[in-house]
Design an enzyme around this catalytic site. Sequence first.
Site, PDB file in Angstrom:
ATOM      1  N   CYS A  92       0.879  -1.135  -0.093  1.00 17.52           N
ATOM      2  CA  CYS A  92       0.037   0.114   0.055  1.00 17.52           C
ATOM      3  C   CYS A  92       0.765   1.382   0.086  1.00 17.52           C
ATOM      4  O   CYS A  92       0.436   2.351  -0.522  1.00 17.52           O
ATOM      5  CB  CYS A  92      -0.901   0.105   1.397  1.00 17.52           C
ATOM      6  N   HIS A 371      -9.280   2.910  -2.051  1.00 22.10           N
ATOM      7  CA  HIS A 371      -7.963   2.608  -1.969  1.00 22.10           C
ATOM      8  C   HIS A 371      -7.297   1.857  -3.229  1.00 22.10           C
ATOM      9  O   HIS A 371      -7.127   0.778  -2.932  1.00 22.10           O
ATOM     10  CB  HIS A 371      -7.676   2.032  -0.714  1.00 22.10           C
ATOM     11  N   CYS A 401      -0.102   2.857   6.259  1.00 19.67           N
ATOM     12  CA  CYS A 401       0.198   1.574   6.585  1.00 19.67           C
ATOM     13  C   CYS A 401       0.631   0.787   5.255  1.00 19.67           C
ATOM     14  O   CYS A 401       0.029   0.886   4.235  1.00 19.67           O
ATOM     15  CB  CYS A 401      -0.457   0.839   7.293  1.00 19.67           C
TER      16      CYS A 401
END
Length: 415
Positions: A92, A371, A401
């Site tokens: 991510c 996302h 994160c």
Amino acid sequence: MPEAWIIDAVRTPRGVGKVGKGALADIHPQRLGSTVLAAIRDRNNLNTAEVDDIIFGTSMQVGTQGGDLARMSALDAGYDTKASGVTLDRFCGSGITGVNFAAASIMSGMENVVIAGGAEMMSLHPALGEAQMGVRGPLMDAGNAHLRALHPQTHQGVAADAIATIEKISRTALDELAVESQKRAAVAIAEGRFDRSLVSVLKDDGSLALDREEFPRPGTTLEGLAKLAPSFAAMADMPLDAEGTTLRSLVLARYPGLNIEHVHHAGNSSGVVDGAAAILLANPDYAKSQGWKPRARVVAMANMGDDPTLMLNAPVPAARKVLAKAGLTLDDIDLFEVNEAFAVVAEKFIRDTGVDRAKVNVNGGAMALGHPIGATGALLIGTIVDELERRGGRYGLVTMCAAGGMAPAIIIERL
């Protein structure tokens, strides 16, 4: 040391990441990438033969997303063949990392102009997307018994529930944050706060694919979220191998006796979407030679590792590390973007740092907007540049994160 200036930032809308439901699901990922690269070129009269590098974040680098998406997207956008490209994966955190690498190469004096960003088509690889987050995937591969013994790694959703349990953060608190994310996103969209960076995606025949955010649910209420079943309870007890290993047992190997309360669901977790983003960075001399006015400069960058089992707790130490590098304090930061991978990530960040909630994810976050893994970091940097300009703020901090227990971070200053 040369400064790294942010000249421009663009992104696509985020489309629902499901085949048959999302407006971008039939688009080739390199077309998403070429969309933002073409916009960066055209908006800034960029001579692409002078682009030193293009650095993209893409986490799921297989199939149509394999083969160096940055380079292929540049070629698809009609860039000069001299403009090189590379694609990286920090899960991510890939998008922030791409921008950080671009800034570092400029600040070192090695490059003059670099484009950073990312693209991710979550609709194309749902099975791999699940694997990338841990289920039957490389993070907890039974074939790597040595690593599993050292650092058992579970699914991110199970880790999010474990963190909420350890920190005693209730589902109600997480749902309240999710509703607030939706409200803020609705206001931002209605007021056109994303318009400067947003570029439409076209199909190969030139017709419109998507020109607006597709994921938000502005009518979300606490009552509605309360009716949603937890997403990761059944998954936590799914057998992963013949020995009966489960995602829950991987957490309990490090945290024995933890009675995980499952509090995350579709409404307080990040949305599965498709999207791309790009940021143009340059050193001051090159920017001045092109007549470009800088929008911001990169002040400091940092990376931080944390517990791989809980996986999602590195943003706070990453923020503290990047603040120390910048010689700033939390009070100096006008706006924070902390990716809402799961509600507990942003909620824990706010509680641990004590920052004002009114400064964090002011235009909503991934729970409302989605996302697109490798693109999100660059997207959030562009969002914070836009919002600092709108508010007249000075400093913005972006962190998120990443699987494996990591978090990159960056501080920018509006110019």
